[in-house]
Design a protein around this motif. Sequence first.
Motif, mmCIF file in Angstrom:
data_model
loop_
_atom_site.group_PDB
_atom_site.id
_atom_site.type_symbol
_atom_site.label_atom_id
_atom_site.label_comp_id
_atom_site.label_asym_id
_atom_site.label_seq_id
_atom_site.Cartn_x
_atom_site.Cartn_y
_atom_site.Cartn_z
ATOM 1 N N HIS A 85 0.805 -1.211 0.000
ATOM 2 C CA HIS A 85 0.000 0.000 0.000
ATOM 3 C C HIS A 85 0.843 1.267 0.000
ATOM 4 C CE1 HIS A 85 -1.889 2.839 3.040
ATOM 5 N NE2 HIS A 85 -2.475 3.129 1.915
ATOM 6 N N PHE A 89 4.419 5.109 -2.567
ATOM 7 C CA PHE A 89 3.787 6.370 -2.166
ATOM 8 C C PHE A 89 4.560 7.060 -1.049
ATOM 9 C CE2 PHE A 89 -0.224 4.041 -3.485
ATOM 10 C CZ PHE A 89 -0.394 4.746 -4.660
ATOM 11 N N THR A 113 -4.467 9.097 2.586
ATOM 12 C CA THR A 113 -5.622 8.257 2.269
ATOM 13 C C THR A 113 -5.880 7.517 3.576
ATOM 14 O OG1 THR A 113 -6.498 6.521 0.818
ATOM 15 C CG2 THR A 113 -4.195 6.318 1.445
ATOM 16 N N GLU A 115 -7.189 4.218 4.334
ATOM 17 C CA GLU A 115 -7.347 2.766 4.489
ATOM 18 C C GLU A 115 -6.912 2.301 5.878
ATOM 19 O OE1 GLU A 115 -6.614 4.069 1.647
ATOM 20 O OE2 GLU A 115 -7.687 2.980 0.086
ATOM 21 N N ARG A 144 -0.718 15.058 -0.014
ATOM 22 C CA ARG A 144 0.336 14.280 -0.682
ATOM 23 C C ARG A 144 1.391 15.255 -1.135
ATOM 24 N NH1 ARG A 144 -3.576 10.151 -4.088
ATOM 25 N NH2 ARG A 144 -4.538 9.241 -2.249
ATOM 26 N N HIS A 233 -11.524 0.662 -6.326
ATOM 27 C CA HIS A 233 -10.610 -0.478 -6.205
ATOM 28 C C HIS A 233 -11.285 -1.668 -5.549
ATOM 29 C CE1 HIS A 233 -7.350 2.499 -6.761
ATOM 30 N NE2 HIS A 233 -7.964 3.224 -5.834
HETATM 31 C C1 87F Z 1 0.115 8.561 -1.102
HETATM 32 C C2 87F Z 1 0.731 8.320 0.109
HETATM 33 C C3 87F Z 1 0.403 7.199 0.865
HETATM 34 C C4 87F Z 1 -2.349 7.032 -3.216
HETATM 35 C C5 87F Z 1 -0.826 7.674 -1.570
HETATM 36 O O1 87F Z 1 -7.638 5.712 -4.776
HETATM 37 C C6 87F Z 1 -0.544 6.303 0.410
HETATM 38 C C7 87F Z 1 -1.168 6.540 -0.809
HETATM 39 O O2 87F Z 1 -2.518 4.640 -0.740
HETATM 40 C C8 87F Z 1 -2.161 5.630 -1.328
HETATM 41 N N1 87F Z 1 -1.441 7.891 -2.759
HETATM 42 N N2 87F Z 1 -2.726 5.931 -2.532
HETATM 43 C C9 87F Z 1 -3.754 5.060 -3.097
HETATM 44 C C10 87F Z 1 -5.127 5.442 -2.648
HETATM 45 C C11 87F Z 1 -6.113 4.360 -2.864
HETATM 46 C C12 87F Z 1 -7.573 4.699 -2.647
HETATM 47 N N3 87F Z 1 -7.890 5.207 -1.341
HETATM 48 C C13 87F Z 1 -9.274 5.514 -1.089
HETATM 49 C C14 87F Z 1 -8.174 5.565 -3.707
HETATM 50 C C15 87F Z 1 -9.548 6.086 -3.493
HETATM 51 C C16 87F Z 1 -9.884 6.429 -2.097
#
Ligand code: 87F
Length: 481
Positions: A85, A89, A113, A115, A144, A233
């Motif tokens: 995950h 990132f 995000t 999760e 970000r 997703h």
């Molecule tokens: C940046 C930093 C840490 C994208 C990040 O698309 C973690 C992440 O997990 C990361 N940039 N993502 C993916 C996000 C996935 C998802 N989360 C919920 C989505 C829609 C909303």
Amino acid sequence: MAKDTKGITAKKAENFSEWYTQVIQKAELIEYSPVSGCYILRPNAYHIWEKVQEFFNKLIKEHGVKNAYFPLFIPESLLNKEEDHVEGFAPEVAWVETGGKTKLKERLAVRPTSETIMYDAYSKWIRSHNDLPLKLNQWCNVVRWEFKHCTPFLRSREFLWQEGHNVFATEKEVQEDTLTILDFYEKMFEELYAIPTLKGRKSESEKFAGAYSTYSVEILLPNNKAIQGATSHNLGQNFAKAFDISFTDKDEKKQLAWQNSWGISTRSIGAMIIMHSDDKGLVLPPRVAPVQAVIIPIIFEKTKEQVLKAAKKLQTALKKSGIEVELDAREQYSPGWKFNQWEMKGTPLRIELGPRDLEKDQAVVARRDTGEKKAIPLKSLPNEAKNLLEDLHNSLLKKAKDYLSNSIVQVTTKKEAEKAIKENKIILAPWSGTEESEKEFKEKTGAQSLNSPSKQPTLKDKKCFLTGKEAKYWFYFGKSY
Ligand code: 87F
């Protein structure tokens, strides 16, 4: 400093980035802030976001999703719990290391995000099959720390979004739900933003690493670049394993849960601006416009009182029929100057009302998209204006749909593909899906895979347009943001 009231001086087709910068500022959508990559959303922009919230909340609530709010700060140990995950990132995560003068025992990530923080709670809440499905959404800001050049709406270090996180007992349910949410995004783009999308599944290299599969709606902008509009997703059981989200089924057996996550951000506002606006400024689809119609009285000393009285009466009648209408009776500005201002701000309808119109019991209505003008009897104006707003939405959508369908070329060979990309098209091609072939094609043409359409043409007798080997699916490729 005197307010800059001049019109847009750059042309969309000639100097796109200067044009965009002027439009977002002169339409009073954006103000720059002292922090690079962070932008102020002014009321005109925030109104659009509120319309997105209204539209999407209705859809998801009918679907059984509830809104909640989780904390902004995420302990480092939680963020690192699902490896795939954050990998990749990590460089973009912003951290809090002190509170006042005290160094924290554990660093806190500023939510990129949610999760991890949500699923930590989910593992406590989900015990039995009776606790499922669990469907939660939150509207929030995320950070970000971008190192690429930032652009208001399109790429910023802090932005607003919704993130939805659903949990199910079975794989079948989660897959179905992931696609239902994708349909909601498609619907919202069409019915609110007047933007058609390409709906489909992302490639292995473009999917979210923490997911089994990622789906998206992609938008083709008039500068021939594609941009991802929203994603959904299917997380499978990846996070359920890492966070122990499990339940006892009807037979008292322990099972891992199935999850999805999905989001749309304020980036979509940028796509909408670029899609519809022109050299005079912003063009707003009526359903997101803070002012849908503006009445501009044509004032002469002799007839001022009658015209203003009639204008106010008209405003009341329009309001009654549900139109957001403003009366611009400022006397320090000429009608012509006001016309330009309201055009720059994207107001869908302009209603001119002067003494000569009044004599004929009519007003002149101009559409922002086409500039078309029409005299309409005052009596029928509330009804007609409603129809015109509908019509305006439909023509914006049709124009964008025609552009999209004229930009897609179906190809089967690399040569045809390269030619089409050079001509700024999106290609639909039979593909093997291998990462190397995509990488090579991108280096050569600048185009990447977008998604694989939900509705597939037949693959019979088709070979991969890049490798000549077996083709797995038809895929869209194009230059992308
Ligand atoms: C940046 C930093 C840490 C994208 C990040 O698309 C973690 C992440 O997990 C990361 N940039 N993502 C993916 C996000 C996935 C998802 N989360 C919920 C989505 C829609 C909303």
